[in-house]
Design an enzyme around this catalytic site. Structure first.
Site, PDB file in Angstrom:
ATOM      1  N   SER A   1       0.964  -1.144  -0.051  1.00  0.00           N
ATOM      2  CA  SER A   1      -0.087   0.030   0.096  1.00  0.00           C
ATOM      3  C   SER A   1       0.765   1.203  -0.103  1.00  0.00           C
ATOM      4  O   SER A   1       2.136   1.245   0.330  1.00  0.00           O
ATOM      5  CB  SER A   1      -0.901   0.001   1.219  1.00  0.00           C
ATOM      6  OG  SER A   1      -1.455   1.142   1.542  1.00  0.00           O
TER       7      SER A   1
ATOM      8  N   TYR B   1      -1.806  -1.155  10.897  1.00  0.00           N
ATOM      9  CA  TYR B   1      -2.150  -1.550   9.518  1.00  0.00           C
ATOM     10  C   TYR B   1      -0.911  -1.393   8.679  1.00  0.00           C
ATOM     11  O   TYR B   1      -0.520  -2.398   7.841  1.00  0.00           O
ATOM     12  CB  TYR B   1      -3.391  -1.005   9.013  1.00  0.00           C
ATOM     13  CG  TYR B   1      -3.560  -1.134   7.490  1.00  0.00           C
ATOM     14  CD1 TYR B   1      -4.048  -2.436   7.036  1.00  0.00           C
ATOM     15  CD2 TYR B   1      -3.149  -0.315   6.522  1.00  0.00           C
ATOM     16  CE1 TYR B   1      -4.059  -2.860   5.598  1.00  0.00           C
ATOM     17  CE2 TYR B   1      -3.495  -0.591   5.179  1.00  0.00           C
ATOM     18  CZ  TYR B   1      -3.812  -1.615   4.910  1.00  0.00           C
ATOM     19  OH  TYR B   1      -3.649  -1.798   3.303  1.00  0.00           O
TER      20      TYR B   1
ATOM     21  N   LYS C   1       2.072  -3.930   6.931  1.00  0.00           N
ATOM     22  CA  LYS C   1       2.273  -4.062   5.301  1.00  0.00           C
ATOM     23  C   LYS C   1       3.777  -3.782   5.212  1.00  0.00           C
ATOM     24  O   LYS C   1       4.617  -4.654   4.438  1.00  0.00           O
ATOM     25  CB  LYS C   1       1.649  -3.028   4.746  1.00  0.00           C
ATOM     26  CG  LYS C   1       0.195  -3.035   4.355  1.00  0.00           C
ATOM     27  CD  LYS C   1      -0.199  -4.167   3.457  1.00  0.00           C
ATOM     28  CE  LYS C   1      -1.766  -4.449   3.419  1.00  0.00           C
ATOM     29  NZ  LYS C   1      -1.896  -5.784   2.836  1.00  0.00           N
TER      30      LYS C   1
HETATM   31  P1  NAD Z   1     -11.185  -6.746   1.112  1.00  0.00           P
HETATM   32  O1  NAD Z   1     -11.489  -6.658   2.496  1.00  0.00           O
HETATM   33  O2  NAD Z   1     -12.168  -6.485   0.189  1.00  0.00           O
HETATM   34  O3  NAD Z   1     -10.499  -8.156   0.438  1.00  0.00           O
HETATM   35  C1  NAD Z   1      -9.529  -8.886   1.546  1.00  0.00           C
HETATM   36  C2  NAD Z   1     -10.086 -10.215   1.349  1.00  0.00           C
HETATM   37  O4  NAD Z   1      -9.328 -11.100   2.123  1.00  0.00           O
HETATM   38  C3  NAD Z   1     -11.689 -10.365   1.890  1.00  0.00           C
HETATM   39  O5  NAD Z   1     -12.356 -11.189   0.937  1.00  0.00           O
HETATM   40  C4  NAD Z   1     -11.402 -11.148   3.331  1.00  0.00           C
HETATM   41  O6  NAD Z   1     -12.487 -12.017   3.611  1.00  0.00           O
HETATM   42  C5  NAD Z   1     -10.144 -11.892   2.883  1.00  0.00           C
HETATM   43  N1  NAD Z   1      -9.422 -12.383   4.160  1.00  0.00           N
HETATM   44  C6  NAD Z   1      -9.317 -11.481   5.119  1.00  0.00           C
HETATM   45  N2  NAD Z   1      -8.433 -12.406   5.894  1.00  0.00           N
HETATM   46  C7  NAD Z   1      -8.226 -13.518   5.686  1.00  0.00           C
HETATM   47  C8  NAD Z   1      -7.603 -14.770   6.061  1.00  0.00           C
HETATM   48  N3  NAD Z   1      -7.031 -14.824   7.265  1.00  0.00           N
HETATM   49  N4  NAD Z   1      -7.996 -15.915   5.271  1.00  0.00           N
HETATM   50  C9  NAD Z   1      -8.281 -15.819   4.078  1.00  0.00           C
HETATM   51  N5  NAD Z   1      -8.843 -14.688   3.662  1.00  0.00           N
HETATM   52  C10 NAD Z   1      -9.066 -13.599   4.482  1.00  0.00           C
HETATM   53  O7  NAD Z   1      -9.865  -5.791   0.784  1.00  0.00           O
HETATM   54  P2  NAD Z   1      -9.575  -5.178  -0.505  1.00  0.00           P
HETATM   55  O8  NAD Z   1      -9.706  -3.695  -0.750  1.00  0.00           O
HETATM   56  O9  NAD Z   1      -9.847  -6.016  -1.594  1.00  0.00           O
HETATM   57  O10 NAD Z   1      -7.737  -5.311  -0.457  1.00  0.00           O
HETATM   58  C11 NAD Z   1      -7.169  -6.443  -1.145  1.00  0.00           C
HETATM   59  C12 NAD Z   1      -5.757  -6.132  -0.318  1.00  0.00           C
HETATM   60  O11 NAD Z   1      -5.063  -5.065  -0.986  1.00  0.00           O
HETATM   61  C13 NAD Z   1      -5.514  -5.959   1.221  1.00  0.00           C
HETATM   62  O12 NAD Z   1      -4.241  -6.956   1.464  1.00  0.00           O
HETATM   63  C14 NAD Z   1      -5.498  -4.582   1.591  1.00  0.00           C
HETATM   64  O13 NAD Z   1      -4.640  -4.105   2.589  1.00  0.00           O
HETATM   65  C15 NAD Z   1      -4.509  -4.118   0.146  1.00  0.00           C
HETATM   66  N6  NAD Z   1      -4.913  -2.601  -0.066  1.00  0.00           N
HETATM   67  C16 NAD Z   1      -6.131  -2.304  -0.160  1.00  0.00           C
HETATM   68  C17 NAD Z   1      -6.192  -0.950  -0.527  1.00  0.00           C
HETATM   69  C18 NAD Z   1      -7.485  -0.487  -0.500  1.00  0.00           C
HETATM   70  O14 NAD Z   1      -7.735   0.740  -0.464  1.00  0.00           O
HETATM   71  N7  NAD Z   1      -8.583  -1.274  -1.075  1.00  0.00           N
HETATM   72  C19 NAD Z   1      -5.145  -0.054  -0.719  1.00  0.00           C
HETATM   73  C20 NAD Z   1      -3.870  -0.515  -0.647  1.00  0.00           C
HETATM   74  C21 NAD Z   1      -3.826  -1.894  -0.293  1.00  0.00           C
HETATM   75  C1  WQD Z   2      -9.352   9.952   0.681  1.00  0.00           C
HETATM   76  C2  WQD Z   2      -9.240  11.387   1.143  1.00  0.00           C
HETATM   77  C3  WQD Z   2      -9.555  11.916   3.529  1.00  0.00           C
HETATM   78  C4  WQD Z   2     -13.730   9.925   3.966  1.00  0.00           C
HETATM   79  C5  WQD Z   2      -6.730   4.807   2.640  1.00  0.00           C
HETATM   80  C6  WQD Z   2      -5.555   4.074   3.718  1.00  0.00           C
HETATM   81  C7  WQD Z   2      -4.661   3.644   2.856  1.00  0.00           C
HETATM   82  C8  WQD Z   2      -5.267   2.738   1.524  1.00  0.00           C
HETATM   83  C9  WQD Z   2      -6.226   3.481   0.679  1.00  0.00           C
HETATM   84  C10 WQD Z   2      -5.115   0.449   2.321  1.00  0.00           C
HETATM   85  C11 WQD Z   2      -8.768  11.757   2.105  1.00  0.00           C
HETATM   86  C12 WQD Z   2     -10.953  12.400   2.461  1.00  0.00           C
HETATM   87  C13 WQD Z   2     -12.566  10.424   3.491  1.00  0.00           C
HETATM   88  C14 WQD Z   2     -14.473  10.989   4.315  1.00  0.00           C
HETATM   89  C15 WQD Z   2     -13.006  12.793   3.505  1.00  0.00           C
HETATM   90  N1  WQD Z   2      -5.579   1.458   1.886  1.00  0.00           N
HETATM   91  N2  WQD Z   2     -12.063  11.669   3.029  1.00  0.00           N
HETATM   92  N3  WQD Z   2     -14.413  12.273   4.113  1.00  0.00           N
HETATM   93  O1  WQD Z   2      -6.896   7.716   3.504  1.00  0.00           O
HETATM   94  O2  WQD Z   2      -6.179   8.070   1.357  1.00  0.00           O
HETATM   95  O3  WQD Z   2      -6.128   5.717   2.377  1.00  0.00           O
HETATM   96  O4  WQD Z   2      -7.229   3.905   1.962  1.00  0.00           O
HETATM   97  O5  WQD Z   2      -4.046   0.305   1.914  1.00  0.00           O
HETATM   98  O6  WQD Z   2      -3.742   2.843   3.764  1.00  0.00           O
HETATM   99  O7  WQD Z   2      -5.321   4.980   4.647  1.00  0.00           O
HETATM  100  O8  WQD Z   2      -8.306   7.061   1.738  1.00  0.00           O
HETATM  101  O9  WQD Z   2     -10.633   6.917   0.980  1.00  0.00           O
HETATM  102  O10 WQD Z   2     -10.074   7.104   3.479  1.00  0.00           O
HETATM  103  O11 WQD Z   2      -9.429   9.097   1.889  1.00  0.00           O
HETATM  104  O12 WQD Z   2     -13.178  13.884   3.472  1.00  0.00           O
HETATM  105  O13 WQD Z   2     -15.546  10.486   4.723  1.00  0.00           O
HETATM  106  O14 WQD Z   2     -10.707  11.549   1.519  1.00  0.00           O
HETATM  107  O15 WQD Z   2      -9.434  12.704   4.219  1.00  0.00           O
HETATM  108  O16 WQD Z   2      -8.115  12.965   1.848  1.00  0.00           O
HETATM  109  P1  WQD Z   2      -6.951   7.252   2.252  1.00  0.00           P
HETATM  110  P2  WQD Z   2      -9.667   7.689   1.886  1.00  0.00           P
END
Ligand code: NAD
Ligand code: WQD
Length: 339
Positions: A127, A151, A155
């Protein structure tokens, strides 16, 4: 030539389901393990429908070594794409042990199973959060990393574990993909993001305001040093992100050791810009008010995407307009998500 079979952990989730679809469309056989702790198996049924292909699904927890080993025994896995994990920043502060257990220990179990099965290729969902409170944008892959919450630290720890593994045994091929802000949905509206409870992230919050599940959006701060004072982020369409995984798999075939790539568009958009784009594309007003900054937020975050463009031969195709339109199309067709 037959493509290698891909084990996708967390494949029923938001990014995972879209990636499974891209993999099937690219001709890869897919096995999903997901304990459904944050998703529904319905997403996978819809992936099968959209692709007109079948995948294997096991409702397995990656923290369960015996169950996971069985999956590796049943299938000849060529590579792993590892999405499984918890992802809510705020919750990770409340429940650090649960986050480290699920994310770090779960990854350890997965890596041990891979080692035993002789599988050496892994693509990991990292991330942009690993760039910490850095103020120098755009973020390049060689920028210093840090974390401000459990979190993000989970990572970062996993990144280090994977990098250490490549040093110890050069037969591993590790790809760390640092996602920026994934949003949007498949244009069919069949699969999309289905958060539990009140969304933490901006786009699903906006969609739930639009559909009437929530009353009003709070904009977290308008006094940042950005053009309009609101936070700037690199929103990336989830299908562009999914395709980035297919490209990373292809690149891994000739890769030695570890590689790190940012997956973003390279462009930042403010909160107000996103709201306006949503209103314009979808013809819906989003009521909002300005509130205080959210602790831990930074002013601006966007990717330097040169490395991914060059080494993965990948570039995002979709615009902010595509993102807000597809996000709303999914929400409108599924007001209560998959339920
Ligand atoms: P998500 O929660 O929709 O998907 C994660 C999946 O993993 C879910 O289906 C959950 O049921 C499953 N899971 C969790 N723990 C588990 C376990 N112990 N065994 C088996 N399955 C398990 O999240 P997402 O948004 O699809 O994110 C996917 C990956 O990408 C995550 O690792 C997340 O940290 C990373 N990521 C997401 C974002 C984002 O903003 N969505 C940003 C950066 C990184
Ligand atoms: C985006 C912008 C908020 C909600 C998060 C995690 C990051 C990654 C992606 C997993 C920011 C603003 C948000 C609201 C708002 N996930 N905001 N009102 O914080 O960039 O990233 O998700 O790895 O680790 O931290 O994403 O969508 O929460 O926020 O004004 O109700 O929207 O302040 O500027 P963020 P976000």
């Amino acid at each position: 030539m037959m493509k290698p079979l891909i084990l996708v952990t967390g494949g029923a989730g938001y990014v995972g389901s879209h990636t499974c679809l891209s993999l099937l469309e690219a001709g890869y056989p897919v096995v999903v393990v997901d304990n459904l702790s944050n998703s529904k198996a319905e997403s996978l049924r819809r992936v099968e429908k959209l692709s007109a292909k079948k995948l294997f699904f096991y409702p397995v927890d990656i923290c369960d070594p015996e169950a996971l080993k069985k999956v590796f025994m049943l299938h000849s896995v060529g590579a792993v794409i590892h999405f499984a994990g918890f992802k809510a920043v705020g919750e990770s502060v409340e429940k650090p042990l649960e986050y480290y257990h699920n994310n770090v220990y779960g990854t350890m179990v997965l890596l041990e199973c891979m080692r035993e099965a002789g599988v050496r290729t892994i693509i990991f969902s990292s991330s942009a959060t690993v760039y910490g409170m850095t103020e120098k944008v755009p973020f390049r892959e060689d920028a210093p990393t840090s974390a401000t919450n459990p979190y993000g630290r989970s990572k970062l720890f996993i990144e280090h574990i994977l990098l250490d593994l490549c040093v110890a045994d050069p037969s591993w091929r590790v790809t760390l993909l640092r996602y920026f802000n994934p949003v949007g949905a498949h244009p069919s509206g069949e699969i999309g993001e289905d958060p539990r409870g009140i969304p933490n992230n901006l786009m699903p919050f906006v969609c739930q305001v639009a559909v009437g599940r929530l009353k009003e959006l709070q904009v977290f701060g308008n006094d940042y040093p950005t053009p309009d004072g609101t936070g700037v982020r690199d929103y990336i369409h989830v299908l562009d992100l999914a395709e980035g995984h297919v490209k990373a798999l292809e690149a891994a075939e000739t890769q030695q050791g570890a590689a790190i790539y940012n997956l973003g568009t390279g462009r930042g958009h403010s909160v107000l810009e996103l709201i306006r784009a949503f209103e314009k594309a979808n013809g819906i007003k989003i009521p909002y008010s300005i509130s205080g900054r959210r602790p831990g937020d930074i002013a601006a975050s966007y990717a330097d995407v040169q490395k991914a463009e060059k080494c993965l031969n990948w570039k995002t195709q979709r615009t902010l307009e595509d993102m807000v339109r597809d996000a709303w199309n999914w929400q409108k067709k599924n007001p209560e998500g998959y339920a």
